[in-house]
Design a protein around this motif. Structure first.
Motif, mmCIF file in Angstrom:
data_model
loop_
_atom_site.group_PDB
_atom_site.id
_atom_site.type_symbol
_atom_site.label_atom_id
_atom_site.label_comp_id
_atom_site.label_asym_id
_atom_site.label_seq_id
_atom_site.Cartn_x
_atom_site.Cartn_y
_atom_site.Cartn_z
ATOM 1 N N MET A 196 68.502 80.688 19.024
ATOM 2 C CA MET A 196 69.640 81.280 18.688
ATOM 3 C C MET A 196 68.014 82.612 19.651
ATOM 4 N N ASN A 197 67.166 83.197 18.360
ATOM 5 C CA ASN A 197 66.059 83.738 18.717
ATOM 6 C C ASN A 197 65.676 83.683 20.654
ATOM 7 N N GLY A 198 64.949 82.039 20.348
ATOM 8 C CA GLY A 198 64.148 81.945 21.421
ATOM 9 C C GLY A 198 65.225 82.299 22.645
ATOM 10 N N PHE A 199 66.553 81.676 23.195
ATOM 11 C CA PHE A 199 67.088 82.589 23.567
ATOM 12 C C PHE A 199 67.342 83.788 23.923
ATOM 13 N N LEU A 200 67.870 84.700 23.157
ATOM 14 C CA LEU A 200 68.071 85.908 23.723
ATOM 15 C C LEU A 200 66.036 86.271 23.831
ATOM 16 N N LEU A 201 65.267 85.940 23.438
ATOM 17 C CA LEU A 201 64.288 86.162 24.424
ATOM 18 C C LEU A 201 63.851 86.040 25.296
ATOM 19 N N LEU A 202 63.737 84.571 25.952
ATOM 20 C CA LEU A 202 63.844 84.469 27.567
ATOM 21 C C LEU A 202 64.790 84.957 28.015
ATOM 22 N N GLY A 203 66.204 85.231 27.617
ATOM 23 C CA GLY A 203 67.306 85.917 28.644
ATOM 24 C C GLY A 203 67.084 87.042 28.951
ATOM 25 N N CYS A 204 66.503 88.253 28.424
ATOM 26 C CA CYS A 204 66.527 89.194 27.805
ATOM 27 C C CYS A 204 65.195 89.394 29.192
ATOM 28 N N THR A 240 61.481 92.278 21.961
ATOM 29 C CA THR A 240 62.273 93.323 20.619
ATOM 30 C C THR A 240 64.204 92.570 20.382
ATOM 31 N N ILE A 241 64.430 92.789 21.622
ATOM 32 C CA ILE A 241 65.820 92.407 21.345
ATOM 33 C C ILE A 241 66.235 91.136 20.727
ATOM 34 N N GLY A 242 65.548 90.317 21.500
ATOM 35 C CA GLY A 242 65.952 89.110 21.040
ATOM 36 C C GLY A 242 65.758 88.955 19.501
ATOM 37 N N PHE A 243 64.540 90.077 18.612
ATOM 38 C CA PHE A 243 63.849 89.997 17.037
ATOM 39 C C PHE A 243 65.386 90.272 16.646
ATOM 40 N N LEU A 244 65.929 91.734 16.915
ATOM 41 C CA LEU A 244 66.711 92.329 15.866
ATOM 42 C C LEU A 244 68.193 92.175 16.730
ATOM 43 N N GLN A 245 68.860 90.817 17.381
ATOM 44 C CA GLN A 245 70.251 90.959 18.173
ATOM 45 C C GLN A 245 70.039 89.283 16.720
ATOM 46 N N THR A 246 68.581 88.883 16.386
ATOM 47 C CA THR A 246 68.862 87.859 15.376
ATOM 48 C C THR A 246 68.862 88.508 14.182
ATOM 49 N N ILE A 247 68.353 89.328 13.293
ATOM 50 C CA ILE A 247 68.552 90.112 12.358
ATOM 51 C C ILE A 247 69.937 90.551 12.048
ATOM 52 N N PHE A 248 70.237 91.872 12.872
ATOM 53 C CA PHE A 248 72.096 91.631 13.176
ATOM 54 C C PHE A 248 72.334 91.194 12.256
ATOM 55 N N ILE A 249 72.713 89.732 13.202
ATOM 56 C CA ILE A 249 74.054 88.761 12.805
ATOM 57 C C ILE A 249 73.670 87.678 12.094
ATOM 58 N N PHE A 250 72.446 87.466 11.337
ATOM 59 C CA PHE A 250 72.602 86.714 10.266
ATOM 60 C C PHE A 250 72.815 87.446 8.656
ATOM 61 N N SER A 251 72.783 89.216 9.199
ATOM 62 C CA SER A 251 72.776 89.726 7.527
ATOM 63 C C SER A 251 73.998 89.738 7.292
ATOM 64 N N LEU A 252 75.167 88.539 8.807
ATOM 65 C CA LEU A 252 76.649 88.565 8.266
ATOM 66 C C LEU A 252 76.985 87.938 7.144
ATOM 67 N N ASP A 269 74.313 80.856 20.372
ATOM 68 C CA ASP A 269 74.686 81.799 21.037
ATOM 69 C C ASP A 269 74.836 82.222 19.918
ATOM 70 N N MET A 270 75.120 84.156 20.270
ATOM 71 C CA MET A 270 75.725 85.612 19.126
ATOM 72 C C MET A 270 76.940 84.631 19.022
ATOM 73 N N LEU A 271 78.025 84.765 20.507
ATOM 74 C CA LEU A 271 79.485 84.562 19.982
ATOM 75 C C LEU A 271 80.144 83.345 19.300
ATOM 76 N N PRO A 272 79.153 82.524 19.574
ATOM 77 C CA PRO A 272 79.943 81.212 18.507
ATOM 78 C C PRO A 272 79.755 81.547 16.943
ATOM 79 N N LEU A 273 78.611 82.045 16.420
ATOM 80 C CA LEU A 273 77.622 82.369 15.596
ATOM 81 C C LEU A 273 79.049 83.751 14.861
#
Length: 213
Positions: free
Chosen positions: A3-11, A56-68, A82-86
Motif C-alpha cells: 500500500m505504501n508503494g502504491f500510494l507513493l507512486l500514485g501521488c 510523505t503522503i504514502g508514509f503518513l497515510q500508511t501510519i494513519f491506517i495501520f493505527s486502526l 488499497d486504503m478503502l478495502p483496508l
C-alpha cells in the motif's frame, strides 16, 4: 509495504502530470523564455518535489491506517492492498481516517488537476490567438496525448477517493482501480507514441491491410 508503494507512486504520478502540463505551458506560451524557465536545475527540483510529496503522503497515510484496530478477517476483497478495502476491515471509528484520506486526495489529485486545467486553459488561449493553422495542429497534437492520460488518471482517481463511504461498492472499486493501475499505464506508451510519424504510418498500413483482407 504494498500500500505504501502504491500510494507513493500514485501521488508522485499525480504531481508529475501537473509538472508535464506546466512544461507544455512554458513551451507554447513562453517559447523564447522556455530554456530560461525550465532550466536543468528547475526540472530536477520539480521531479524531486514530486517524489518527496509522494513519499510523505504514502508514509503518513500508511501510519494513519495501520493505527486502526483490526479485529475482523485479514482478507481484503480487492486486487491489491488499497486504503478503502483496508478501512472497511477496521472495527473502530474510521471517521478520522476518511477525513485524512479526503484531505490527501484533494492535495495530490484535485490540486494538480486544477493546475493542469489552468495550464491548458492558457495553452489553448495562446494557440487560438497567436498560432497559424499549421502551428495549432502541431500544438494540439503535442497536448492531446497528455490530456488523454490526465483524463483517465485524474477522473478514475477522483471518483474512487472523493466519494462518501456510503456509496462505496466493491465492484465499482475494482473496476475503477483497474483503470488507473492497469489500463492507464498500459495505454500510456501507445498514446504517447501515436505522435510519432513512423508509428502513425505503421498503424495506417496495418489498418489498410486489414481493410483489404
Amino acid at each position: 509495504m504494498q500500500m505504501n508503494g502504491f500510494l507513493l507512486l500514485g501521488c508522485a504520478e499525480c504531481c508529475m502530470l501537473a509538472v508535464m502540463a506546466y512544461d507544455r505551458y512554458n513551451a507554447i506560451c513562453h517559447p523564447l523564455l522556455y530554456n530560461t524557465i525550465m532550466r536543468r536545475i528547475v526540472c530536477i527540483q520539480l521531479v524531486i518535489g514530486s517524489w518527496l510529496i509522494g513519499t510523505t503522503i504514502g508514509f503518513l497515510q500508511t501510519i494513519f491506517i495501520f493505527s486502526l484496530p483490526f479485529c475482523r478477517s485479514n482478507r481484503i476483497n480487492h486486487f491489491y492492498c488499497d486504503m478503502l478495502p483496508l478501512i472497511s476491515l477496521a472495527c473502530g471509528n474510521t471517521k478520522f481516517n476518511e477525513i485524512i484520506m479526503l484531505i490527501f486526495t484533494i492535495i495530490v489529485v484535485v490540486g494538480p488537476f486544477i493546475l493542469t486545467v489552468i495550464s491548458y486553459t492558457n495553452i489553448i488561449s495562446t494557440i487560438i490567438k497567436h498560432h497559424s493553422a499549421g502551428s495549432r495542429k502541431k500544438a494540439f497534437s503535442t497536448c492531446t496525448s497528455h490530456l488523454i492520460v490526465v483524463s483517465m488518471f485524474y477522473g478514475s482517481g477522483s471518483i474512487m477517493y472523493l466519494r462518501p463511504k456510503s456509496s462505496y461498492g466493491v465492484g465499482e472499486e475494482k473496476f475503477l482501480s483497474l483503470i488507473y493501475t492497469i489500463f492507464a499505464p498500459l495505454l500510456n506508451p501507445f498514446i504517447y507514441t501515436l505522435r510519432n510519424k513512423d508509428v502513425k504510418n505503421a498503424v495506417k498500413k496495418i489498418c489498410e491491410i486489414k481493410i483489404a483482407l
